[in-house]
Design an enzyme around this catalytic site. Sequence first.
Site, PDB file in Angstrom:
ATOM      1  N   GLY A 118       0.805  -1.222   0.000  1.00 40.64           N
ATOM      2  CA  GLY A 118       0.000   0.000   0.000  1.00 40.64           C
ATOM      3  C   GLY A 118       0.836   1.270   0.000  1.00 40.64           C
ATOM      4  O   GLY A 118       0.543   2.222  -0.732  1.00 40.64           O
ATOM      5  N   ASN A 164      -8.676   3.756   7.710  1.00 40.91           N
ATOM      6  CA  ASN A 164      -8.134   2.658   8.510  1.00 40.91           C
ATOM      7  C   ASN A 164      -8.440   2.797   9.994  1.00 40.91           C
ATOM      8  O   ASN A 164      -8.570   1.800  10.695  1.00 40.91           O
ATOM      9  CB  ASN A 164      -6.615   2.555   8.310  1.00 40.91           C
ATOM     10  CG  ASN A 164      -5.915   3.888   8.359  1.00 40.91           C
ATOM     11  OD1 ASN A 164      -6.231   4.794   7.585  1.00 40.91           O
ATOM     12  ND2 ASN A 164      -4.984   4.029   9.271  1.00 40.91           N
ATOM     13  N   CYS A 191       0.873   8.069  23.608  1.00 42.49           N
ATOM     14  CA  CYS A 191       1.480   8.935  24.629  1.00 42.49           C
ATOM     15  C   CYS A 191       2.978   9.007  24.398  1.00 42.49           C
ATOM     16  O   CYS A 191       3.615   7.999  24.153  1.00 42.49           O
ATOM     17  CB  CYS A 191       1.288   8.329  26.012  1.00 42.49           C
ATOM     18  SG  CYS A 191      -0.404   8.338  26.547  1.00 42.49           S
TER      19      CYS A 191
HETATM   20  N1  PLP Z   1      -3.186   2.914   3.360  1.00 40.55           N
HETATM   21  C1  PLP Z   1      -4.013   2.498   4.329  1.00 40.55           C
HETATM   22  C2  PLP Z   1      -5.394   3.037   4.392  1.00 40.55           C
HETATM   23  C3  PLP Z   1      -3.577   1.565   5.267  1.00 40.55           C
HETATM   24  O1  PLP Z   1      -4.404   1.145   6.225  1.00 40.55           O
HETATM   25  C4  PLP Z   1      -2.251   1.071   5.165  1.00 40.55           C
HETATM   26  C5  PLP Z   1      -1.727   0.121   6.173  1.00 40.55           C
HETATM   27  O2  PLP Z   1      -1.927   0.265   7.346  1.00 40.55           O
HETATM   28  C6  PLP Z   1      -1.439   1.529   4.123  1.00 40.55           C
HETATM   29  C7  PLP Z   1      -1.941   2.453   3.245  1.00 40.55           C
HETATM   30  C8  PLP Z   1      -0.034   1.024   3.953  1.00 40.55           C
HETATM   31  O3  PLP Z   1      -0.050  -0.269   3.418  1.00 40.55           O
HETATM   32  P1  PLP Z   1       1.230  -1.238   3.515  1.00 40.55           P
HETATM   33  O4  PLP Z   1       1.306  -1.696   4.936  1.00 40.55           O
HETATM   34  O5  PLP Z   1       0.947  -2.349   2.583  1.00 40.55           O
HETATM   35  O6  PLP Z   1       2.408  -0.432   3.097  1.00 40.55           O
END
Ligand code: PLP
Length: 377
Positions: A71, A148, A321
């Site tokens: 990602g 996320n 924190c």
């Molecule tokens: N974008 C979103 C919305 C995500 O939740 C994440 C991972 O937590 C990423 C991008 C990054 O993906 P990757 O862990 O495959 O680099």
Amino acid sequence: MEYIYADNAATTKLDLDAFEAMKPYLLEEYGNASQPYAFSRSAKKALREARITVAECIGALPEEIYFTSGGTESDNWAIKGALINDGGNIVTSQIEHHAVLRACAALERFGHQVIYIPVDSAGIVHPKLLQQLITDNTQLISVMMANNEIGTIEPIAELAKVAHNYGSMFHTDAVQAVGHIPVDVKVLDVDMLSASAHKFNGPKGIGFLYIKKGTDIRSYIDGGAQEFGMRAGTENVAFIVAMAVALKKNCVQMQRTEARILQIEQTFLSALTELGVPFIRNGAGNRIPGNISISIRNANGEMLLHRLDLKGICISTGSACDSKHTQISHVIKAIAVPEEYAEGTVRISFGRDNNIDEALKIAKMIKEILKISSNYN
Ligand code: PLP
């Protein structure tokens, strides 16, 4: 210790069929997919078939799928690879993943303007607001398909329509969506879409970027001719094969999985309410199944995470924190969670391997920890 894993938005367990499918390409059919000899034929075929499978799962053409390391890379490619002219700007939302926000910040350092769209209290990016903020110089708009931290699903098709009316490219980070809710690039009419295998029971370190045919984007990694000359480097055939198997399986089982997860989700939330935990749930009504962000009044999310960890329960937090201060996440700030709740934000994300018993145990443990650490009764 026996763990209860309820952090599926962070990563998921590798699917067993995906694991089995990739093994031959590590141990027996390990030829370089770019080589012309017969030994590499099977790797080449597997790569071709995986691309077709992935494309079918999101309504794309195989030649529109570019395999990446996940990602983060896909987001960086979409944002940094878009050909932004001098004076061109980018529009994104305030609640994007850091893979998008920091890629945008990098472009700001090169002199490009980035406009950050605020969201409403459910985390929704409103197309009307986008229309107000977009300018004649906006060349790229990037809004995530599902958040996320709070699970909110964004109105991507409507946002993409606004972008196209202004002649802008539209990218969506669909890392939390692909494999969990229906995703069809033609229905959404996006130009680019990022996905990551480890969020849908595939291996870590592999993903893809969908790039609609004809989209004006530069290559990301220069070198060999792999990935249509756009992303060089010997393909990780084994992981690509596993990703395709995991994605197809999740897509085929999507409705059934969703029904199960929603049941678990409901059980958890009802148990928390019955136990008298004073919480609010964050996010919109239209969310990724299993993604539960709650903010508990006068609680401390990070303390809760660590105490649950001691009991073998894995969840996530919306605040962190340092030695002196509690830092509320950019998403929780953007949706303006009331002050007395914000610090007590945690994310429980159920996946296909969780069960109702686990949901009840987590709810009871949260109640118990809060009772010990404060004056809740
Ligand atoms: N974008 C979103 C919305 C995500 O939740 C994440 C991972 O937590 C990423 C991008 C990054 O993906 P990757 O862990 O495959 O680099």
